[in-house]
Each structure stands twice: as structure tokens, then as C-alpha cells.
Design a protein around this motif. Structure first.
Motif, PDB file in Angstrom:
ATOM      1  N   ASP A 107      49.593  37.653  52.483  1.00 30.41           N
ATOM      2  CA  ASP A 107      50.953  37.908  52.006  1.00 30.41           C
ATOM      3  C   ASP A 107      51.359  39.357  52.226  1.00 30.41           C
ATOM      4  O   ASP A 107      52.491  39.660  52.634  1.00 30.41           O
ATOM      5  N   LEU A 108      50.434  40.274  51.960  1.00 29.58           N
ATOM      6  CA  LEU A 108      50.719  41.685  52.178  1.00 29.58           C
ATOM      7  C   LEU A 108      51.002  41.963  53.643  1.00 29.58           C
ATOM      8  O   LEU A 108      51.942  42.709  53.973  1.00 29.58           O
ATOM      9  N   LEU A 109      50.241  41.350  54.519  1.00 27.11           N
ATOM     10  CA  LEU A 109      50.436  41.576  55.943  1.00 27.11           C
ATOM     11  C   LEU A 109      51.796  41.054  56.400  1.00 27.11           C
ATOM     12  O   LEU A 109      52.493  41.700  57.206  1.00 27.11           O
ATOM     13  N   LEU A 110      52.207  39.892  55.893  1.00 29.23           N
ATOM     14  CA  LEU A 110      53.515  39.334  56.272  1.00 29.23           C
ATOM     15  C   LEU A 110      54.651  40.212  55.764  1.00 29.23           C
ATOM     16  O   LEU A 110      55.601  40.509  56.502  1.00 29.23           O
ATOM     17  N   ASP A 111      54.576  40.629  54.509  1.00 27.72           N
ATOM     18  CA  ASP A 111      55.643  41.448  53.948  1.00 27.72           C
ATOM     19  C   ASP A 111      55.699  42.828  54.587  1.00 27.72           C
ATOM     20  O   ASP A 111      56.786  43.389  54.782  1.00 27.72           O
ATOM     21  N   GLY A 140      54.891  43.464  57.670  1.00 30.24           N
ATOM     22  CA  GLY A 140      55.503  43.264  58.981  1.00 30.24           C
ATOM     23  C   GLY A 140      57.023  43.202  58.898  1.00 30.24           C
ATOM     24  O   GLY A 140      57.732  43.792  59.730  1.00 30.24           O
ATOM     25  N   VAL A 141      57.542  42.500  57.872  1.00 31.89           N
ATOM     26  CA  VAL A 141      58.988  42.432  57.689  1.00 31.89           C
ATOM     27  C   VAL A 141      59.556  43.802  57.337  1.00 31.89           C
ATOM     28  O   VAL A 141      60.602  44.226  57.866  1.00 31.89           O
ATOM     29  N   GLU A 142      58.864  44.518  56.458  1.00 33.50           N
ATOM     30  CA  GLU A 142      59.362  45.822  56.037  1.00 33.50           C
ATOM     31  C   GLU A 142      59.327  46.836  57.180  1.00 33.50           C
ATOM     32  O   GLU A 142      60.184  47.720  57.254  1.00 33.50           O
ATOM     33  N   ILE A 143      58.356  46.721  58.064  1.00 33.74           N
ATOM     34  CA  ILE A 143      58.303  47.627  59.217  1.00 33.74           C
ATOM     35  C   ILE A 143      59.531  47.425  60.104  1.00 33.74           C
ATOM     36  O   ILE A 143      60.155  48.395  60.567  1.00 33.74           O
ATOM     37  N   LYS A 144      59.895  46.161  60.335  1.00 38.38           N
ATOM     38  CA  LYS A 144      61.089  45.877  61.148  1.00 38.38           C
ATOM     39  C   LYS A 144      62.351  46.389  60.460  1.00 38.38           C
ATOM     40  O   LYS A 144      63.221  46.993  61.099  1.00 38.38           O
ATOM     41  N   GLU A 145      62.470  46.120  59.165  1.00 35.94           N
ATOM     42  CA  GLU A 145      63.651  46.569  58.440  1.00 35.94           C
ATOM     43  C   GLU A 145      63.734  48.093  58.396  1.00 35.94           C
ATOM     44  O   GLU A 145      64.814  48.664  58.580  1.00 35.94           O
ATOM     45  N   PHE A 146      62.629  48.749  58.199  1.00 38.33           N
ATOM     46  CA  PHE A 146      62.641  50.207  58.139  1.00 38.33           C
ATOM     47  C   PHE A 146      62.992  50.808  59.493  1.00 38.33           C
ATOM     48  O   PHE A 146      63.713  51.816  59.570  1.00 38.33           O
ATOM     49  N   ALA A 147      62.485  50.191  60.569  1.00 36.91           N
ATOM     50  CA  ALA A 147      62.827  50.695  61.908  1.00 36.91           C
ATOM     51  C   ALA A 147      64.325  50.578  62.154  1.00 36.91           C
ATOM     52  O   ALA A 147      64.967  51.503  62.687  1.00 36.91           O
ATOM     53  N   ALA A 148      64.930  49.433  61.756  1.00 37.38           N
ATOM     54  CA  ALA A 148      66.373  49.271  61.921  1.00 37.38           C
ATOM     55  C   ALA A 148      67.142  50.245  61.028  1.00 37.38           C
ATOM     56  O   ALA A 148      68.164  50.816  61.452  1.00 37.38           O
ATOM     57  N   PHE A 149      66.660  50.455  59.820  1.00 38.06           N
ATOM     58  CA  PHE A 149      67.320  51.387  58.904  1.00 38.06           C
ATOM     59  C   PHE A 149      67.291  52.811  59.448  1.00 38.06           C
ATOM     60  O   PHE A 149      68.307  53.528  59.407  1.00 38.06           O
ATOM     61  N   MET A 150      66.142  53.259  59.941  1.00 43.22           N
ATOM     62  CA  MET A 150      66.039  54.616  60.464  1.00 43.22           C
ATOM     63  C   MET A 150      66.887  54.797  61.722  1.00 43.22           C
ATOM     64  O   MET A 150      67.487  55.861  61.948  1.00 43.22           O
ATOM     65  N   LYS A 151      66.952  53.756  62.551  1.00 50.27           N
ATOM     66  CA  LYS A 151      67.804  53.827  63.742  1.00 50.27           C
ATOM     67  C   LYS A 151      69.266  53.992  63.343  1.00 50.27           C
ATOM     68  O   LYS A 151      70.002  54.818  63.924  1.00 50.27           O
ATOM     69  N   VAL A 182      68.166  48.335  52.496  1.00 50.71           N
ATOM     70  CA  VAL A 182      68.802  49.215  51.517  1.00 50.71           C
ATOM     71  C   VAL A 182      68.850  48.550  50.141  1.00 50.71           C
ATOM     72  O   VAL A 182      68.601  49.194  49.114  1.00 50.71           O
ATOM     73  N   GLY A 183      69.134  47.265  50.108  1.00 54.97           N
ATOM     74  CA  GLY A 183      69.228  46.579  48.823  1.00 54.97           C
ATOM     75  C   GLY A 183      67.895  46.109  48.277  1.00 54.97           C
ATOM     76  O   GLY A 183      67.803  45.749  47.104  1.00 54.97           O
ATOM     77  N   GLY A 184      66.847  46.107  49.109  1.00 55.68           N
ATOM     78  CA  GLY A 184      65.549  45.594  48.664  1.00 55.68           C
ATOM     79  C   GLY A 184      64.444  46.628  48.688  1.00 55.68           C
ATOM     80  O   GLY A 184      64.151  47.289  47.690  1.00 55.68           O
ATOM     81  N   ALA A 185      63.827  46.785  49.845  1.00 53.93           N
ATOM     82  CA  ALA A 185      62.655  47.658  49.951  1.00 53.93           C
ATOM     83  C   ALA A 185      62.974  49.116  49.691  1.00 53.93           C
ATOM     84  O   ALA A 185      62.078  49.899  49.349  1.00 53.93           O
ATOM     85  N   ARG A 199      57.878  46.610  49.205  1.00 51.05           N
ATOM     86  CA  ARG A 199      57.151  45.355  49.008  1.00 51.05           C
ATOM     87  C   ARG A 199      55.652  45.583  48.824  1.00 51.05           C
ATOM     88  O   ARG A 199      54.963  44.762  48.222  1.00 51.05           O
ATOM     89  N   THR A 200      55.145  46.682  49.376  1.00 48.36           N
ATOM     90  CA  THR A 200      53.702  46.938  49.287  1.00 48.36           C
ATOM     91  C   THR A 200      53.247  47.216  47.859  1.00 48.36           C
ATOM     92  O   THR A 200      52.086  46.967  47.513  1.00 48.36           O
ATOM     93  N   LYS A 201      54.139  47.734  47.010  1.00 51.72           N
ATOM     94  CA  LYS A 201      53.731  48.153  45.676  1.00 51.72           C
ATOM     95  C   LYS A 201      53.353  46.978  44.783  1.00 51.72           C
ATOM     96  O   LYS A 201      52.515  47.114  43.890  1.00 51.72           O
TER      97      LYS A 201
END
Length: 830
Positions: free
Chosen positions: A513-517, A519-530, A568-571, A576-578
Motif C-alpha cells: 500500500d505504501l508503495l502504491l500511494d 507512486g501516486v504522490e510522486i506523479k502528483e508532486f511532479a505535476a505540482f512542481m511543474k 494541493v487538496g490532499g497530499a 500519504r506516507t505519514k
């Protein structure tokens, strides 16, 4: 006798703490002050070293009185050193009850073990798994590893260390029959040598069922990855290098006990313990480096009219499961003392046979895996905590600024408004341009991005493979527990193993579960930083500039705005890692959040709780599951240790003659050349009253199947060496030879003799130290011998600890031998 090497030390060592490695020609020395342990080659080259010291704090001063502290200063913090028979590990015992095992190949501390009693509090994490640590730099402090929390923890002090090797399967009689064959050129030293091919040496017949049962699936699994270094001064950094990880997980065991070998041997580490206040005398036992069996009281079988006792000598033989101890007893304040011979019969070795090495290896593997998993968990907590400090400071500043104009406004509101409408609030624009800027964005990206990547890699490359290996180990132990005769002898409980396996399975689901979440957060963070970098660049330009219009027209991130808003509204509010790793306050309260197991089992309850998540009933974090695993491992192997400890029988044998000198005493067990069940125990020492006499006690030992050993004293001869004024030291080299360091009127000499000889004859002069001096003015005082066939040497140690001389015992006696000036030996100084 030809000198091989001479070593002059800059800092004096303790003559009684010099250990010669029987396999690799290494000498370990301990300095008189400072607790320095150094390992040297015979040519004088320093291989590695370690510093062991105590740091007294207020609690420690309150627990130890002034006499104890003065004794520590007089005797030194390091109390004993010894090599394992194959020379791969050096054991160092300290005054605080800590035993450090140093790997001779890597120079690192492979284990740091405690001889203190296990904590009785069921909520306390104790035992060898949690306390076994190592470090990249060999500098250790007793306070940082074992805080003094109770008088009971400081009540026992190590007095002696000893490694003993015992054959578990096949029987010693079968091995002896192979060695005693006429065409056999194999000796016991060959079998016990470093990484010897025992099957080839003994020419044992292939046993297909045995070979199939010895197959280890773990050997076919991929190697575990290294962990990021924790930095200088940390406690457990053994998994940061490839060589250390391979040495712990991916190498064969010691000679005779390696997986797939037809000969299973048991390496037992015995630590003699003396009570500081109550005079207790115990022997703490571990097998296979780190599997703890516990302490056995040997003082109970001694005469009761004495108050204090300590073990001063330990001897064993691979063909016997018994260990023989020389125990010194003193009558309180009176100076007189007596020496007693005690046997410690390790009956669990012949009773368990080849299953004992298997269980001990699996326990050691599981303990190392728990150390590895625990370090992964601690590094994940540290990474997550450090990564989100910077974004938290950024968001706190902008939230305070936005709340000044509108109390309901915050970063999430402003970011949503900017992403949907393209309008940027003035304060939000000022924050993006002036406070965050290009440099802040780089720091933000590096902090959070690197953290998420490390979490992903540690989970997929370290945590999950380690859990797979745990399941493999537990499956083998579960098979032994399901077989009735095996489980009763080994003390394995099937129910305890099932609960342990359920925790590992739950931890595996958490890792997935940690690995899946992540992975999602990495994609979202990359889009957010871009998106954030683009907005910072646009808002930094003047309103209505051509460059701003070009950037808006060239923007291609519309498809990623959904991920930006979700981040922005979630992680952004809570990573999610916490919820998996936990924060500083959560991982400390594991026992309070974990409920008792129900009839359905912990795994079923965890899956059910995971499917229906609520605020009132949170899922266990990684730290809580790791703590649960450690406690369950302690429970499983605590039962095994209790079973083994009940099968250890201490027996009183005899009292040695009153003239026996306990400071200069040596023991040797020699098998009879004709009778395979007969052994002889030689106790050799100098005579306290007649300084020129050598005293020897001969005890016969007969092994009769499973009934243990029967012993009888044959003789107590006393011999005198002609022209000798005083015996300085005496040692038994091998099954036939003893060597004596003696002082005459003009010089100091080395004599050799067959220990089976009677009378005052048979002494052969082997070496003469003219004027009683070695090189550099050193005076011979003590001996350290190595009786390995083909490399028998003796280290003659200076009485002040200034150095030593290594002599070849097998050198031919010629006209020039016997004088230091005629040998031409090379003096190594450093």
C-alpha cells in the motif's frame, strides 16, 4: 626455536589480554589504559583497531560505588578478548557486560550483545535483536548503547571469554573413525580450519534425503540492497556497504556448520560472569555468534562455605558436548582461595542433532533481518520528517499573510483559484516571487522529491525483499514446529510462529500500500512542481509583457491540472506516507494502538481494519508492526532458549590441589588413541609453594552414549625442571606437548615436554633468552600458544606489556638456535 617476528608497542598492553588467532596468524592486544583493542599481523602491521570506553553520568555514579569504579580503573574497561576457532570473529567483553563481536575481514562490529538479564516487562523491547548493533567506526560508548537503568543490570561483570566448537551431526564417534583410518591424512585442525571443504576431507558418502532437506531457498533469492549511510557516530551502520551486507546475509556459516555441509558444528560463546555484590558465578551462553541461550548458574554446585566465585579458565573439545571450567572461590575478606573443576554438559547439542545448527542459523538470519527492517523503518521516519520541514515553513508564512486579509483564505484556496481562473492574489504573487523564487523551488523539489524517491526505493528494494526472506525463514521453522519430536526438543511453538507470520504478512500488505500511494504522490508532486515553477516564472514578469503572453500560450500542462489540484487538496496538507510511517509521537505508542489478537487472527483483523478505515480506529504504522515483530521474535526464540537452558547440566568434579596457581593454569582435553570413548583432561600449572615445580592433574573422561561423562582422577604429579629457579608460565600446546617459560640464575628459557610423561625427565630446552631479555630490553613473562598442526607458534609477552616475540615451535634445534643475537629476526616497531 626461530623467532618469526618481534613487536614493540608504543602504548603498553595488558599481558593477560593478548590473544593469538589460531588460524590467520593475527595477534590481538589490549592497552592498559584507554580500552584500545588492536589486531596485528606477525610482521607488525596493524590490521584494525577499536576503542571501548565508559562514560559515567549521574545515574551511573549513583549505581556504582567507589570501589567498583576503582576496580574498573585498575582492571580496565575491557575485561577479556578471544578469537573464534576459525579466526573470522574477535570477541571483546567489557566491564558493563557488553560483548562485541568484530568481523576480522571487514574490521566492523558485527554484533554488540549484552549479558544482562532480559527485561521482564512485556511491553519493553529487549533481547539480542534490538540490542545487537554495530557501527562503521569502531568507537563505542557504554552509555549510548546500554544505559544504566537498574542495579540489576550492573550486578554481573565478565571475567573470561571462550569460544568452543562441538560436532552436532554426525556423531563424534563417526568423525573420529574417519580421522583414525590408516590412510587418512586429515586431522581435526583441517576440519576446523577456515572455510574447509569438510565433505571432501572426510570423504563422506552422499545422502540424498539429507542434501534435499539442507537446501536453502534463501540462497537463490536476490541479494539485499545496501541502506543509505546514517553518518558518523550513529549506532547501527553495518548495512551501508556492500561488503558488510554480504558478510551478514550472503556468506556461508562457519566451518562445519555451513548450509549444505554434511558436518554440522556448533560454535558456542561462553562468558564467565561474576557478581559484584552477591558473589554469584554464572556462565552466559550463546551459539552461532548471536543466538542467546542465557545464563547458567555454576556457583550452586560449589562448596557453600565460600562467598565469591569466578570462572578463570574454560576448555572444551569438538568431540564432547561438555565444557570444563576452573572456578576460583574466595572466602570473603580472607586472602585464601581454592580452585574447583566444574563441568557444564550442553546436553541440548546431542539431543537436537543437526536441527540445532539449522534453528540457530535461522534465528541468526531472522535477527539480522529484523535489524535490517528496523533500520529501514528508522530511516524512513527520518527522511519523511526532514523532507516536509521546508514546505511546512513556506506554507505557514503564506497562510499567515493570506489570513490577514481574509481569515478563510489559505494556500489551498489561493492555489485552486490561481489554477482554475488564472488570477493570482497580490500577496500570493509576492510570496511566489520574493519568498519562494527559483532557489526556494529547487530546495522544495529536492527535499520532497528526493524523500519520496528514497521512500519508494527503500520500500521496494529493501523492505519488501527483507520481508520475503523473513517468510522463507519462518516457513523452515514452521516445518520443524509441526513435526512433534523436533518441536519438543527445540522448543518451537507452532502457534507463536503462526502469529509471527501473520505480522509479517500484514507488514507486507502495508509495504505494498505504501508503495502504491508513494507512486501516486510522486506523479502528483511532479505535476505540482511543474505547475508551480511555471507560475513563479510567469508572475515574476511584468503584467502584460510579451514574455508572459508567450509563456501562457506555450503552457501544455492543462491535462495535469487535475493532479495538481488533487495534490494541493490532499497530499499538500498531509503526505500519504505519514499514515504508514507515522510521526514522532505515533511510533512510540505502538502497544497502545495494537489490540489483542482475536479468534480470526491478527492478519484477518488487519485486512478488515484496512478495508474500513476510520479516524477512531487507525491502522497500525510501520513502526508499530516492526515493534510487534521484534516482540514476537523474542517470544519464539525465548522459548527455544529456555528449552536449551533446561538441558544444560552443571556438575561439580573435584577440587584442585591447594598449590595450584590460578594465574598460570592451562587445560587440555586429549582423545585416547585406542579407545574412542576415552578422553584425558590435563590441568597444568605452576606450583605456588615450590616456584621451580610444575603441577599437573590428570582426569580421565569416559563418554557412554547418552548418559553423559564419567570422570576419575588418575594422578596428581609434580615435576621439577633442573637448574630452574622459578616457573613464569606454563601452557599446553596440543594433545601431546606442553611448554614452560622458566627463569634460571642467569637467563630465561623455554622448555618443551610430552604431557603424558612421568617424573622429572623429558624436558627439552627449546629457546634461551640471554640475560632474561628479549629485543628492546623486554623481559619475558607470559605465553600465548597456537597448537595448529603445521603452524605451531608461541607468543612470548613482555611483563610490562611493551611487546611480544613470536617463536616457531616446530623449528629444528640447531647450534645457533636459542640465542636472540644469532637468529637475525626482524624487529618491527610502531
Amino acid at each position: 626455536m626461530h623467532p618469526i617476528a618481534t613487536r614493540t608497542l608504543i602504548e603498553p598492553c595488558r599481558p593477560d589480554l593478548v590473544a593469538y588467532c589460531p588460524t590467520m596468524d593475527l595477534v590481538a592486544t589490549v592497552t592498559k589504559k584507554g580500552g584500545h583493542v588492536d589486531v596485528w599481523r606477525l610482521n607488525g602491521q596493524r590490521v584494525f583497531g577499536a576503542t571501548f570506553e565508559t562514560e559515567d553520568d549521574g545515574d551511573d555514579v549513583g549505581l556504582r560505588n567507589s570501589e567498583d569504579r576503582e576496580a574498573d580503573e585498575a582492571e580496565g574497561f575491557v575485561r577479556a578478548v578471544t578469537w573464534r576457532r576459525d579466526g573470522q570473529i574477535l570477541a571483546v567483553a567489557s566491564a558493563d557486560g557488553t560483548v562485541c563481536l568484530i568481523n576480522a575481514f571487514t574490521g566492523k562490529i558485527a554484533h554488540r550483545l549484552s549479558t544482562r538479564p532480559r527485561p521482564r516487562d512485556p511491553t519493553a523491547t529487549g533481547g539480542s535483536f534490538s540490542s545487537s548493533q554495530s557501527q562503521s567506526q569502531l568507537r563505542t560508548s557504554s552509555r549510548s548503547t546500554h544505559p544504566s537503568s537498574s542495579p540489576e543490570s550492573r550486578s554481573l561483570t565478565p571475567t573470561i571469554l571462550s569460544w568452543s566448537t562441538h560436532f552436532a551431526s554426525p556423531s563424534s564417534t563417526a568423525i573420529r573413525s574417519r580421522l583414525d583410518q590408516r590412510d587418512s591424512r586429515v586431522t581435526l585442525d583441517h576440519i576446523l580450519g577456515l572455510r574447509a571443504d569438510v565433505d571432501k576431507l572426510l570423504r563422506l558418502k552422499a545422502d540424498l534425503p539429507r542434501e534435499l532437506s539442507a537446501l536453502d531457498v534463501e540462497m537463490s533469492l536476490p541479494r539485499l540492497a545496501t541502506l543509505p549511510p546514517q553518518g558518523v557516530g550513529t549506532g547501527d551502520d553495518i548495512f551501508s556497504s556492500r561488503s558488510s551486507v554480504d558478510a551478514v546475509f550472503h556468506v556461508s556459516g562457519p566451518t562445519g556448520s555451513a548450509p549444505g555441509s554434511s558436518v554440522d558444528g556448533v560454535d558456542a560463546l561462553l562468558v564467565g560472569l561474576q557478581g559484584d555484590d552477591d558473589g554469584r558465578c554464572e556462565v552466559h551462553l550463546r551459539v552461532f555468534d548471536s543466538f542467546e541461550i542465557g545464563a547458567v548458574d555454576v556457583g550452586g554446585c560449589l562448596p557453600s562455605d565460600f562467598k565469591k566465585a569466578k570462572v578463570i579458565r574454560v576448555e572444551s573439545h569438538p568431540f564432547l558436548s561438555a565444557v570444563f571450567l576452573v572456578v576460583e572461590q574466595s572466602a570473603g575478606d580472607r586472602p585464601d582461595s581454592s580452585l574447583h573443576l566444574v563441568s557444564l554438559d550442553l546436553r541440548f547439542i546431542p539431543q537436537t542433532g543437526r536441527n540445532l545448527p539449522l534453528v540457530a542459523r535461522k534465528a541468526t538470519q531472522l535477527g539480522n533481518l529484523l535489524r535490517y527492517i528496523s533500520q529501514v523503518q528508522m530511516q524512513l521516519v527520518a527522511e519523511v520528517k526532514a523532507a516536509f520541514d521546508l514546505p511546512t515553513r513556506f506554507l505557514r508564512n503564506i497562510n499567515e499573510s493570506l489570513a490577514e486579509g481574509d481569515e478563510n483564505s489559505d494556500f489551498i484556496y489561493a492555489a485552486h483559484h490561481l489554477a482554475v481562473t488564472g488570477y493570482c492574489d497580490a500577496k500570493f504573487k509576492e510570496w511566489l516571487v520574493d519568498e519562494v523564487g527559483e532557489r526556494g523551488l529547487k530546495r522544495w523539489d529536492k527535499a520532497v522529491g528526493d524523500c519520496l524517491d528514497i521512500v519508494r526505493r527503500l520500500t521496494s528494494e529493501c523492505l519488501m525483499p527483507a520481508l520475503e526472506r523473513c517468510l522463507v525463514v519462518l516457513s523452515r521453522l514452521d516445518g520443524l514446529a509441526r513435526f512433534g519430536p523436533t518441536s519438543s526438543r527445540l522448543g518451537l511453538d507452532e502457534m507463536s510462529l503462526r502469529k509471527f507470520r501473520e505480522t509479517v504478512d500484514a507488514l507486507g500488505i502495508l509495504a505494498e500500500d505504501l508503495l502504491l500511494d508513494v507512486g501516486v504522490e510522486i506523479k502528483e508532486f511532479a505535476a505540482f512542481m511543474k505547475w508551480l515553477k511555471w507560475e513563479c516564472e510567469v508572475e515574476a514578469l511584468e503584467e502584460g509583457s510579451e514574455r508572459a503572453e508567450e509563456l501562457r500560450e506555450s503552457w501544455t500542462g492543462e491535462s495535469e491540472l487535475k493532479m495538481v489540484l488533487e495534490y494541493v487538496g490532499g497530499a499538500m496538507k498531509e503526505s500519504r506516507t505519514k499514515k504508514y510511517i507515522g510521526s514522532d509521537g505515533q511510533e512510540q505508542s505502538a502497544s497502545g494502538l495494537l489490540e489483542e489478537d482475536t479468534d480470526a487472527g491478527f492478519y484477518a483483523d488487519y485486512v478488515k481494519r484496512r478495508a474500513v478505515s476510520s479516524k477512531d480506529k487507525k491502522n497500525p504504522t510501520l513502526a508499530q508492526l516492526v515493534e510487534r515483530m521484534q516482540k514476537q521474535a523474542e517470544a519464539v526464540f525465548g522459548q527455544v532458549a529456555d528449552t536449551f537452558r533446561k538441558n544444560i547440566l552443571p556438575s561439580y568434579m573435584l577440587e584442585l590441589p591447594a598449590q595450584t596457581d590460578g594465574q598460570n593454569i592451562d587445560l587440555r582435553i586429549a582423545p585416547d588413541e585406542v579407545d574412542d570413548n576415552l578422553y584425558r583432561l590435563f590441568v597444568t600449572s605452576k606450583d605456588q609453594q615450590e616456584k621451580s615445580h610444575v603441577r599437573q592433574v590428570l582426569v580421565t573422561l569416559r563418554q557412554e552414549g547418552g548418559k553423559g561423562l564419567k570422570f576419575a582422577t588418575i594422578s596428581n604429579p609434580v615435576t621439577k625442571i633442573p637448574d630452574v629457579k622459578e616457573i613464569l608460565d606454563v601452557k599446553v600446546v596440543d594433545d601431546t606437548t606442553s611448554i614452560v617459560l622458566a627463569a634460571t640464575a642467569t637467563d630465561i628459557r623455554l622448555f618443551r615436554r610430552d604431557i603424558r610423561s612421568d617424573g622429572a625427565y623429558g624436558w627439552e630446552l627449546r629457546h634461551v633468552f640471554e640475560a632474561g631479555r628479549m629485543d628492546a630490553g623486554m623481559r619475558p613473562a607470559r605465553l600465548e600458544v597456537n597448537g595448529r598442526i603445521g603452524r605451531r607458534v608461541v607468543a612470548v609477552i613482555d611483563e610490562a606489556g611493551l611487546g611480544y616475540v613470536v617463536l616457531d615451535l616446530d623449528a629444528a634445534v640447531d647450534a645457533g638456535d636459542g640465542r636472540d643475537g644469532d637468529t637475525g629476526d626482524e624487529v618491527m616497531t610502531g
